[in-house]
Design a protein around this motif. Structure first.
Motif, PDB file in Angstrom:
ATOM      1  N   UNK A  64      25.683 -12.141 -44.078  1.00 31.22           N
ATOM      2  CA  UNK A  64      24.284 -11.910 -43.290  1.00 31.22           C
ATOM      3  C   UNK A  64      24.418 -12.000 -41.969  1.00 31.22           C
ATOM      4  N   UNK A  65      25.616 -12.450 -41.584  1.00 29.42           N
ATOM      5  CA  UNK A  65      25.743 -12.921 -40.000  1.00 29.42           C
ATOM      6  C   UNK A  65      27.058 -12.806 -39.607  1.00 29.42           C
ATOM      7  N   UNK A  66      26.997 -12.018 -38.626  1.00 31.40           N
ATOM      8  CA  UNK A  66      28.312 -11.628 -37.692  1.00 31.40           C
ATOM      9  C   UNK A  66      28.468 -12.749 -36.503  1.00 31.40           C
ATOM     10  N   UNK A  67      29.827 -13.526 -36.527  1.00 29.78           N
ATOM     11  CA  UNK A  67      29.916 -14.204 -35.284  1.00 29.78           C
ATOM     12  C   UNK A  67      30.979 -13.394 -34.864  1.00 29.78           C
ATOM     13  N   UNK A  68      30.649 -12.874 -33.518  1.00 31.20           N
ATOM     14  CA  UNK A  68      31.646 -11.937 -32.820  1.00 31.20           C
ATOM     15  C   UNK A  68      32.362 -12.476 -31.742  1.00 31.20           C
ATOM     16  N   UNK A  69      33.793 -12.234 -31.762  1.00 28.10           N
ATOM     17  CA  UNK A  69      34.482 -12.799 -30.589  1.00 28.10           C
ATOM     18  C   UNK A  69      35.438 -11.792 -30.073  1.00 28.10           C
ATOM     19  N   UNK A  70      35.830 -11.977 -29.049  1.00 24.43           N
ATOM     20  CA  UNK A  70      36.819 -10.775 -28.414  1.00 24.43           C
ATOM     21  C   UNK A  70      36.427 -10.228 -27.057  1.00 24.43           C
ATOM     22  N   UNK A  71      36.405  -8.625 -27.197  1.00 21.95           N
ATOM     23  CA  UNK A  71      36.407  -8.036 -25.851  1.00 21.95           C
ATOM     24  C   UNK A  71      35.990  -6.554 -26.059  1.00 21.95           C
ATOM     25  N   UNK A 115      25.165  -4.050 -35.536  1.00 22.00           N
ATOM     26  CA  UNK A 115      24.993  -4.955 -36.526  1.00 22.00           C
ATOM     27  C   UNK A 115      23.592  -5.350 -36.583  1.00 22.00           C
ATOM     28  N   UNK A 116      23.035  -5.604 -35.338  1.00 26.40           N
ATOM     29  CA  UNK A 116      21.587  -5.799 -35.632  1.00 26.40           C
ATOM     30  C   UNK A 116      20.722  -4.977 -36.020  1.00 26.40           C
ATOM     31  N   UNK A 117      21.030  -3.630 -35.824  1.00 27.01           N
ATOM     32  CA  UNK A 117      20.270  -2.487 -36.248  1.00 27.01           C
ATOM     33  C   UNK A 117      20.582  -2.272 -37.765  1.00 27.01           C
ATOM     34  N   UNK A 118      21.661  -2.850 -38.253  1.00 26.57           N
ATOM     35  CA  UNK A 118      21.863  -2.672 -39.698  1.00 26.57           C
ATOM     36  C   UNK A 118      21.326  -3.873 -40.391  1.00 26.57           C
ATOM     37  N   UNK A 119      20.683  -4.617 -39.857  1.00 29.94           N
ATOM     38  CA  UNK A 119      19.895  -5.874 -40.370  1.00 29.94           C
ATOM     39  C   UNK A 119      20.794  -7.409 -40.294  1.00 29.94           C
ATOM     40  N   UNK A 120      21.843  -7.205 -39.672  1.00 33.09           N
ATOM     41  CA  UNK A 120      22.589  -8.607 -39.501  1.00 33.09           C
ATOM     42  C   UNK A 120      22.156  -9.451 -38.466  1.00 33.09           C
ATOM     43  N   UNK A 121      22.288 -10.813 -38.663  1.00 33.34           N
ATOM     44  CA  UNK A 121      21.823 -11.710 -37.640  1.00 33.34           C
ATOM     45  C   UNK A 121      23.387 -11.847 -36.770  1.00 33.34           C
ATOM     46  N   UNK A 122      23.712 -11.982 -35.243  1.00 31.88           N
ATOM     47  CA  UNK A 122      24.647 -11.743 -34.646  1.00 31.88           C
ATOM     48  C   UNK A 122      24.267 -12.939 -33.546  1.00 31.88           C
ATOM     49  N   UNK A 151      22.928 -17.513 -43.731  1.00 27.41           N
ATOM     50  CA  UNK A 151      23.597 -18.627 -44.591  1.00 27.41           C
ATOM     51  C   UNK A 151      24.831 -18.146 -45.220  1.00 27.41           C
ATOM     52  N   UNK A 152      25.428 -16.662 -44.661  1.00 24.28           N
ATOM     53  CA  UNK A 152      26.601 -16.241 -45.037  1.00 24.28           C
ATOM     54  C   UNK A 152      27.368 -15.730 -43.972  1.00 24.28           C
ATOM     55  N   UNK A 153      28.000 -16.468 -43.209  1.00 24.83           N
ATOM     56  CA  UNK A 153      28.524 -15.708 -41.852  1.00 24.83           C
ATOM     57  C   UNK A 153      29.988 -15.320 -41.983  1.00 24.83           C
TER      58      UNK A 153
END
Length: 223
Positions: A150-157, A170-177, A38-40
């Motif tokens: 709580x959520x990372x929206x990842x862009x780039x390369x 990120x996933x291993x630190x408990x964040x949704x990706x 809920x907090x990306x």
């Protein structure tokens, strides 16, 4: 339904394994690898001059910088620019990373600058890193926790390199990706497709950009 860019690489057996083992619906079996919170925050990975290069075919781009991707990068940059405008318009925070190779003595060298179409706006954080993951040797984790992200929206390369390393950490630190697939790029097409496939199966939601925008819009409305 999301158009999966890796589908043309899969054999019939691959497709059956993915379906029968439940990767298509549930992701990894050992941890929660799908979903969005809920907090990306949008994190832009290393969209820099020495990686993007001129808007020319990649075989020409590498003549100036061996890391440059030319047209491959610029196709994604145009999509990233629109995506960042949408995210900011919905009050979603945006942050950046820059890779600073050991071969550069000056961290302000023009080669290391983020390209203009996706440049940070005033007040947006830019984190310098020396390795693939945005978490390794940086204060990114502390910043995310401090802001209750709580959520990372990842862009780039690149899909198979820094995006993948950051996604796994990120996933291993408990964040949704969440990965908007048109906003991610790699110099090798096979690496790009396989990288997205692997992350989708084990670590992240991989969606079309329009689907991610729907999610961000809903989060902006609920803020």
């Amino acid at each position: 339904m999301t158009d999966r860019v890796w589908e043309d690489l899969l054999s019939e057996q691959d497709k059956r394994v993915i379906e029968k083992a439940g990767y298509d619906k549930d992701g990894a079996s050992s941890w929660e690898s799908r979903g969005a919170g809920e907090n990306p925050m949008v994190l832009v990975i290393d969209v820099q001059e020495l990686i993007v290069g001129d808007d020319v075919p990649i075989l020409e781009a590498v003549e100036e910088h061996r890391t440059a991707m030319g047209e491959i990068a610029w196709d994604a940059v145009d999509r990233i620019a629109d995506f960042l405008e949408f995210a900011r318009g919905n009050d979603i925070p945006v942050g950046y990373t820059r890779v600073v190779p050991s071969s550069y003595d000056d961290p302000d060298h023009e080669d290391l600058a983020i390209v203009d179409p996706v440049a940070p706006e005033q007040g947006e954080t830019v984190i310098d890193k020396s390795y693939a993951s945005a978490f390794y040797g940086t204060d990114l984790l502390a910043r995310l926790n401090r802001n209750d992200v709580d959520t990372l929206v990842v862009v780039g390369n690149s899909t198979s390199g820094c995006v993948r390393a950051t996604t796994v950490d990120a996933q291993q630190h408990g964040f949704d990706v969440v990965l908007p697939q048109e906003c991610i790029f790699d110099r090798i097409e096979a690496s790009h497709k396989i990288g997205l496939l692997d992350m989708w199966m084990k670590y992240a939601e991989v969606l079309e950009t329009a689907e991610v925008e729907d999610y961000l819009e809903s989060m902006g409305e609920s803020a």
